[in-house]
Design a protein around this motif. Structure first.
Motif, PDB file in Angstrom:
ATOM      1  N   CYS A   1      28.902  49.385 -30.684  1.00 57.68           N
ATOM      2  CA  CYS A   1      29.993  48.905 -31.535  1.00 57.68           C
ATOM      3  C   CYS A   1      30.343  47.458 -31.204  1.00 57.68           C
ATOM      4  O   CYS A   1      31.523  47.088 -31.156  1.00 57.68           O
TER       5      CYS A   1
ATOM      6  N   ALA B   1      36.396  51.490 -30.291  1.00 56.03           N
ATOM      7  CA  ALA B   1      34.982  51.861 -30.356  1.00 56.03           C
ATOM      8  C   ALA B   1      34.810  53.332 -30.695  1.00 56.03           C
ATOM      9  O   ALA B   1      33.894  53.694 -31.434  1.00 56.03           O
TER      10      ALA B   1
ATOM     11  N   THR C   1      34.164  52.732 -40.404  1.00 54.41           N
ATOM     12  CA  THR C   1      32.769  52.369 -40.190  1.00 54.41           C
ATOM     13  C   THR C   1      32.150  51.769 -41.454  1.00 54.41           C
ATOM     14  O   THR C   1      31.378  50.808 -41.387  1.00 54.41           O
TER      15      THR C   1
ATOM     16  N   PHE D   1      24.720  54.956 -33.052  1.00 54.91           N
ATOM     17  CA  PHE D   1      25.938  55.155 -32.260  1.00 54.91           C
ATOM     18  C   PHE D   1      25.682  55.285 -30.757  1.00 54.91           C
ATOM     19  O   PHE D   1      26.630  55.260 -29.984  1.00 54.91           O
TER      20      PHE D   1
ATOM     21  N   SER E   1      34.939  48.212 -39.470  1.00 56.61           N
ATOM     22  CA  SER E   1      34.047  48.067 -38.313  1.00 56.61           C
ATOM     23  C   SER E   1      33.743  49.445 -37.760  1.00 56.61           C
ATOM     24  O   SER E   1      34.502  50.393 -37.973  1.00 56.61           O
ATOM     25  N   LYS E   2      32.642  49.555 -37.060  1.00 55.96           N
ATOM     26  CA  LYS E   2      32.148  50.857 -36.624  1.00 55.96           C
ATOM     27  C   LYS E   2      33.117  51.522 -35.643  1.00 55.96           C
ATOM     28  O   LYS E   2      33.474  50.954 -34.605  1.00 55.96           O
TER      29      LYS E   2
END
Length: 826
Positions: free
Chosen positions: A284, A335, A388, A451, A392-393
């Motif tokens: 991330c 994250a 995500t 991931f 953002s992830k």
């Protein structure tokens, strides 16, 4: 004239960033592990002190005289049941050699009840068998022949058939025998072996042994069950951290079961969680923050546990829309969002019951309905997916270390389906442990692509942050393959795993309902809660003594695991007949405890009185420990650096003049200059004994907490410099005033110089050992003259010969602390 545009723009940028950073820091601090930091801080100060006696321990909640008499009678009953064993048992001997206190099962009560505990001499187990299934349900020892046959069957599973054809219901719950007591029904803490021995673990173990064998069967290609020998393949264990067929098989099995794309192996659940966080952060773009939920447990290693997880772990409220909104608001920092689905059983935002040791009052945990919890999990998943996809992830992590393989659905993502659509959860990462390898140490981090440790490998300084010699160790992988094959293919066992789990869950759910009905019928303030084979006890009354219930259970012939009844496990071998006997013992223990007055609720006034008493007690103990530390420092100081008669003589008389002259000038007459001059003169006398006479052992001197010989010389040099500055004060002041405007009177200057003979050393001590130790040292210094009078009055007059016994300044001396003899080292 210069334009103000650029300065104003830069000022706006700076102020805006400052406001944003500060507001974010405050928001994250308020969501941090504040509670655990406070508890950790208090842990160094909350000390029980001297014992208060059994009667006082039974009276902490200010009971009536009648209740106290009943409790004293109950204490005698428990003592007769739990204290009549030998104190020199094998368990007592062994536990002194072990660091991990869980093995000793030393305590079950809340810490305030420490004097009501009983010896732990029943905890050295020598045998575990299944309880004989007889018509007579009383726990009588089985005949030796029957025991022998039973043990052999447990070891073999079902000797004649590889599939293990024994009837699940006939096995019986576990009975343990210690070196002191026999026939104890096992209320255990085994969170791994969920299914029965003969129906599952014995045939599974037989297959694991076959695959792990390093020897061929007398040169034959087949073993006794006509299976291929595995000796050559099993030697791959000697080539660790390499790709091999067993890892290939395991990856295919577990990824097929879960629908994930990748797997990382570890040894324990805690290690796996730590690895998952590292991998996700790397994937991330190194966002650091991990979102957890209040009181949810995720392991004990330093990157995971409540206390040492650091400021990058924040704790939100579970089942809260505000928490979901918080995740979107700070997506650029977050994250991962990690959930422990066992919180549905524990109670959302409630700590997993650690046993009665933390039960101060009632313990009532009402889980939210399954559909409500499932809906919230799906909403949480939707928010992480939204972040995500558009922002953002943010990874959604399911911590299934404890949850998995306890229900026919196997995993929480299939258990908590959407209440409207029936869709399963699709987390980005799932963490598995405990039962994944049939009891062998192995854990897994499973993830979707992108991931787990996913980053541009052309960043040369970014590396794999999780390593381990025994990661994916061969034995664990083989055991996991056998276990997973039994689930996927039904291999090695007669009754499918899902069917066994379904039967077990139904049986234990009914036990919970039946036992709670018995509790209610007897009007007992106890209830049992269960999820699959995991149980905990709720206490309905606000009694201070609820934590004694496990002792009454032990008195009824139950053996409790280290979790006490905060959380315990039974396995599928437990039959309805066993549960009937077990339920009767739970009820009987409750009736006796209620009769003995330990379920009596504590009144509000008694609670306030107790808290006030505890505050006074702990405060006084803290002050006593603080005083003892100061006196200990004084004692060590005298022992290691005050052995020469002249040094003792100087300390006595310098103390006299400090007390009679220096201190009065400073603190009573308001003349710091005169006081400091006398203070200086007395210190010259005081330190002369150290400098000219004390045969100082430089190594032993390090035991002192205060000034050492070297620092005393530094202080003396500083005083000399201060005197020189004062002599040339006009020139010095003229130079300093060019840069700094300062005005000091002679009294202020003298006071400043006197303070700075000790302040630098105080700062050093506070920096190295904490402010408390720094303050204790300051108090020691201030009170030294008074205690020196008591320590050195015998040397108020000494023989003149000692004044000629100068030390050699460059010599090295050795002090024997026992004999006080000092010798010069060549």
């Amino acid at each position: 004239m210069s334009s103000p545009v650029l300065p104003l723009t830069l000022a706006f940028i700076g102020i805006s960033l400052f406001i944003k950073v500060i507001s974010e820091k405050i928001a994250f601090f308020l969501k941090s592990n504040i509670k655990y930091r406070v508890l950790d801080f208090l842990a160094d100060y909350i000390h029980y002190g001297n014992d208060i006696g059994i009667k006082s321990s039974l009276s902490l909640d200010s009971p009536t005289s009648d209740v106290l008499k009943r409790r004293e009678k109950g204490q005698s009953y428990l003592s007769s049941k739990l204290s009549s064993l030998a104190s020199d048992s094998r368990g007592e001997t062994l536990k002194s050699k072990l660091v991990d206190c869980r093995f000793a099962l030393a305590k079950v009560c809340m810490p305030l009840m420490r004097e009501l505990e009983f010896p732990t001499n029943r905890n050295f187990l020598i045998e575990l068998t299944n309880r004989p299934q007889q018509k007579d349900q009383n726990l009588q020892p089985a005949p030796e022949e029957e025991k022998k046959d039973q043990i052999e069957n447990n070891e073999k599973g079902d000797a004649g058939q590889h599939a293990g054809n024994s009837d699940v219901s006939s096995a019986g719950m576990f009975i343990v025998h210690s070196d002191q007591v026999k026939d104890l029904m096992y209320i255990g803490n085994d969170a791994v072996h969920t299914l029965g021995i003969q129906s599952f673990h014995a045939p599974i173990q037989e297959e694991i042994n076959r695959r792990m064998s390093l020897l061929n069967n007398n040169g034959n290609d087949k073993d006794k069950n006509n299976n291929d020998n595995n000796a050559e393949a099993s030697r791959l264990r000697f080539a660790p951290i390499a790709l091999n067929p067993e890892i290939e098989k395991n990856a295919d099995l577990i990824l097929g079961l879960t629908g994930m794309d990748q797997v990382r192996y570890s040894l324990s659940g805690s290690e796996a969680m730590d690895a998952a966080f590292k991998d996700i952060r790397a994937s991330c773009r190194n966002k650091k923050v991990i979102v957890r939920f209040s009181s949810a447990y995720h392991g004990h290693v330093s990157g995971v546990d409540y206390l040492n997880c650091g400021p990058d772990h924040i704790f939100l409220e579970e089942c809260s829309q505000q928490s979901i909104d918080f995740i979107e608001k700070y997506h650029f920092r977050i994250a991962a969002v990690v959930v422990n689905p066992m919180q549905h059983f524990t109670g959302v935002n409630k700590a997993s019951p650690p046993g009665e040791k933390l039960t101060l009052t009632s313990r009532v945990r009402q889980a939210v309905p399954k559909d409500v919890y499932a809906k919230w999990l799906h909403d949480l998943q939707d928010k992480c997916n939204y972040c995500t996809k558009y922002l953002s992830k943010v990874a959604l992590v399911l911590d299934d270390i404890y949850f998995a393989f306890r229900t026919p659905e196997l995993f929480s993502m299939k258990y908590f389906t959407h209440p409207e659509t029936g869709a399963a959860l699709k987390p980005n990462v799932v963490v598995l442990g405990k039962g994944i390898a049939a009891g062998y140490p192995l854990s897994m981090v499973l993830g979707q692509k992108g991931f787990l440790n996913t980053y541009d490998k052309k960043f040369l300084l970014q590396v794999n942050k999780t390593v381990g010699t025994l990661s994916a160790w061969y034995g664990g992988i083989v055991a996991s393959n056998v276990y997973l094959e039994s689930i996927v293919k039904g291999s090695f066992i007669k009754t499918s795993v899902k069917d066994q789990l379904l039967t077990m869950v139904s049986k234990f759910d009914q036990f919970t309902l039946d036992l709670n009905a018995k509790f209610a019928a007897e009007n007992l303030p106890i209830r049992i809660r269960s999820f699959s084979n995991t149980f905990s006890i709720d206490y309905l009354n606000k009694s201070l003594y609820n934590s004694r219930y496990p002792q009454y259970l032990m008195a009824e012939g139950l053996y409790l695991g280290n979790y006490s009844t905060g959380k315990f496990n039974l396995n599928a071998d437990t039959t309805k007949a066993d549960l009937d006997v077990l339920g009767d013992k739970f009820v009987t223990a409750g009736i006796k405890m209620d009769k003995d007055g330990f379920f009596e609720p504590m009144t509000s006034s008694a609670k306030r009185k107790l808290f006030c008493q505890l505050a006074v007690r702990f405060s006084s103990i803290m002050m006593k420990q603080f005083y003892d530390q100061i006196m200990k420092d004084k004692h060590i100081d005298i022992e290691v650096s005050h052995n020469h008669p002249v040094n003792k003589f100087g300390h006595f008389w310098s103390s006299v003049f400090m007390i009679l002259v220096a201190y009065p000038y400073i603190f009573m007459f308001g003349e710091p200059l005169k006081g400091c001059i006398w203070f200086f003169l007395t210190h010259v006398v005081r330190q002369s004994g150290h400098f000219f006479y004390e045969h100082q052992d430089r190594d032993i001197e390090k035991l002192k907490f205060g000034h050492k010989d070297a620092s005393k010389k530094e202080a003396a040099a500083a005083l000399a410099v201060a005197f020189a500055i004062y002599q040339y004060r006009d020139q010095v002041w003229d130079y300093i005033s060019r840069y700094v405007t300062i005005s000091l009177s002679i009294d202020q200057y003298a006071s400043l110089v006197a303070l700075f003979t000790v302040i630098p050393h105080y700062v050093e001590i506070s920096y190295q050992f904490g402010y408390t130790r720094g303050i204790s040292w300051l108090l020691k210094i201030i009170t030294d003259p008074f205690t020196d009078l008591l320590d050195f009055y015998t040397h108020a007059v000494i023989h003149p010969k000692w004044f000629l016994d100068f030390k050699e300044q460059k010599a090295k001396y050795k002090l024997d602390l026992k004999t006080k003899l000092i010798s010069k080292v060549n």
